[in-house]
Design an enzyme around this catalytic site. Structure first.
Site, mmCIF file in Angstrom:
data_model
loop_
_atom_site.group_PDB
_atom_site.id
_atom_site.type_symbol
_atom_site.label_atom_id
_atom_site.label_comp_id
_atom_site.label_asym_id
_atom_site.label_seq_id
_atom_site.Cartn_x
_atom_site.Cartn_y
_atom_site.Cartn_z
ATOM 1 C CD GLU A 1 -2.396 -1.363 2.664
ATOM 2 O OE1 GLU A 1 -3.349 -1.784 2.813
ATOM 3 O OE2 GLU A 1 -1.802 -1.006 3.722
ATOM 4 N NE ARG B 1 6.273 9.320 3.204
ATOM 5 C CZ ARG B 1 5.777 10.226 4.194
ATOM 6 N NH1 ARG B 1 5.849 11.215 3.925
ATOM 7 N NH2 ARG B 1 5.118 9.587 5.324
ATOM 8 N NE ARG C 1 4.752 14.902 5.578
ATOM 9 C CZ ARG C 1 5.971 14.791 5.321
ATOM 10 N NH1 ARG C 1 6.610 15.813 4.709
ATOM 11 N NH2 ARG C 1 6.395 13.916 6.132
ATOM 12 C CB CYS D 1 -2.526 34.310 13.696
ATOM 13 S SG CYS D 1 -3.029 36.019 12.742
ATOM 14 C CE1 TYR E 1 -0.533 10.204 4.077
ATOM 15 C CE2 TYR E 1 1.865 10.247 3.264
ATOM 16 C CZ TYR E 1 0.547 9.582 3.703
ATOM 17 O OH TYR E 1 0.462 8.364 3.420
#
Ligand SMILES: *Cc1c(COP(=O)(O)O)cnc(C)c1O
Length: 444
Positions: free
Chosen positions: A291, A294, A331, A362, A391
């Protein structure tokens, strides 16, 4: 800076991806913009399919769609012959709407709701990866009610601590929210339970040891442990596994010093280990499923930003702010992930200063990159951050009510919009001001 896939510097000194000059992409679509190198995505898909075909084993390569789940991506993955993992009704809906064949969809997750289970059964998905006993009895009850039998894998933790990039990305150890532990007997018990359910067909087990892994040892150890477990449940419970799913987690190169293996090397290490450790357990070797998320899509993505303001603190550092940040790439804030960057409109200019790239939220933690060497950065320059295909869009948020960027696929000099930029209307689309509050406001 390292150039991935079809990325190159063209005669104008601009970054070009898929034959498209990014300054022209900026003019057409604006920034921030996710630019996806379609050829590189397809190449990665084929590397997995070819490596498994060469192994001689039965296999499925399921793209973990959470890495980047949009309809156009589902179409490409289907065209390339891969299967697809989903973890929620939203990812399932996306895949089904894209026309992805349900039989090649696998449903993951540690807390599937009854609605999600019903939706997936009604769609006719290929397999549920059952995470726990609560889910197992719910799945059995719903399947029985519908009068169908569903294929299941059991998610097990083989007790392998993968050398992942961050502790949150390790999942194969005993102390994990996911799955049945082999070491403490939970997995054994789960096999016995699953085998006794009239409407569940137990295909085998699933193990996912972590993410952004550069070594093969963790996968090989997982294969060894799963094989020993397979032998045990066959001998003691008579359960036969026809499928062993080894999850994803194959690493990619984000920055210098990252040393991923070639896809073919990861696959060969796994298939060789399977041939060694599963020999003689059953009549034939199990099908191997993996699977990758990435490693299919991560290095194919580049985010293009426009530089805005800067702040120089003498003797400390210079902050350079771009028109995105943690809303399009959480990330760095979440995992302290590292990225490289380049000035995409002056790609041949010599580096001149070390700056830190800030987002526009902010939050002091809204930093994309600390200390990157760039040419002298001016307002209006284009900053490209590569390796943002996985991601990033899938983890993007509307924090500060910032609109999510557009996504384009580029190939052979052509760009195609696959996700349009959110509008101001999108931002308030789900807001409701109740009549009561309107009246109070008017009365005042
Ligand atoms: C996240 C995940 C994947 C994909 O991981 P990558 O590191 O993107 O390859 C595969 N399987 C499961 C169960 C996952 O949770």
């Amino acid at each position: 800076m390292f150039l991935h896939g079809t990325s190159r510097i063209n005669a104008a000194g601009h970054l070009e991806i898929g034959g498209c000059d990014v300054t022209e992409l900026k003019a057409e679509y604006g920034t921030p913009l996710y630019i996806m190198d379609e050829q590189l995505i397809r190449r990665r898909c084929r590397e997995y399919m070819d490596a498994f075909a060469a192994s001689g084993l039965g296999f499925q390569v399921a793209y973990a769609s959470k890495a980047f789940s949009i309809m156009a991506m589902c179409r490409i993955v289907d065209e390339e012959g891969l299967s697809l993992d989903v973890v929620s009704d939203g990812e399932l809906y996306t895949a089904l709407q894209a026309g992805f064949p349900a039989a090649r969809i696998h449903f993951h997750g540690n807390n599937k709701t009854p609605d999600e289970i019903e939706m997936a059964i009604d769609a006719g998905i290929g397999c549920f990866v059952v995470d726990n006993l609560v889910e197992m009895s719910m799945l059995q009850a719903i399947a029985a009610h519908k009068g169908v039998t569903v294929n299941v894998l059991l998610r097990v933790t083989p007790g392998v601590e993968a050398h992942a990039h961050h502790a949150y990305a390790s999942t194969g150890q005993t102390d994990s929210k996911f799955g049945f532990d082999i070491g403490n007997g939970a997995a054994y018990n789960a096999v016995r339970e699953a085998s006794a359910q009239a409407n569940l067909k137990l295909l085998g087990v699933h193990s996912h040891i972590g993410s952004q892994i550069f070594e093969t040892e963790g996968f090989q150890l997982a294969v060894e442990r799963v094989a020993a477990f397979t032998r045990q449940v066959k001998e003691e419970l008579g359960a036969e596994f026809t499928v062993v799913n080894l999850g994803g987690g194959f690493g990619i190169r984000y920055v210098e010093g990252d040393t991923p293996l070639a896809v073919s090397e990861y696959v060969a290490a796994i298939t060789d280990a399977v041939k060694t450790h599963f020999a003689g357990i059953g009549e034939k070797l199990p099908q191997i499923w993996v699977e990758p998320g990435r490693s299919i899509v991560g290095d194919a993505g580049t985010t293009l930003y426009t530089v805005g303001t800067n702040k120089e603190i003498p003797g400390v550092r210079k902050y350079v702010a771009v028109d995105g940040g943690m809303t399009d790439n959480p990330r760095p804030a979440l995992y302290e992930s590292k990225y490289e960057a380049m000035l995409a409109n002056r790609a041949n200019d010599a580096t001149e200063e070390t700056v830190s790239i800030a987002g526009k939220c902010c939050e002091s933690g809204d930093m994309l990159i600390w200390d990157v060497e760039l040419p002298k950065v001016e307002s209006g320059d284009l900053l490209a951050v590569p390796c943002t295909g996985a991601y990033n869009y899938s983890m993007a948020s509307n924090y500060n009510r910032i609109r999510r960027p557009a996504v384009v696929f580029v190939q052979n000099g052509q760009s195609d919009l696959v996700v349009r930029r959110e509008s101001h209307q999108d931002i308030i689309a789900n807001d409701i001001v109740p009549e009561r509050i309107i009246k109070q406001t008017v009365a005042k």
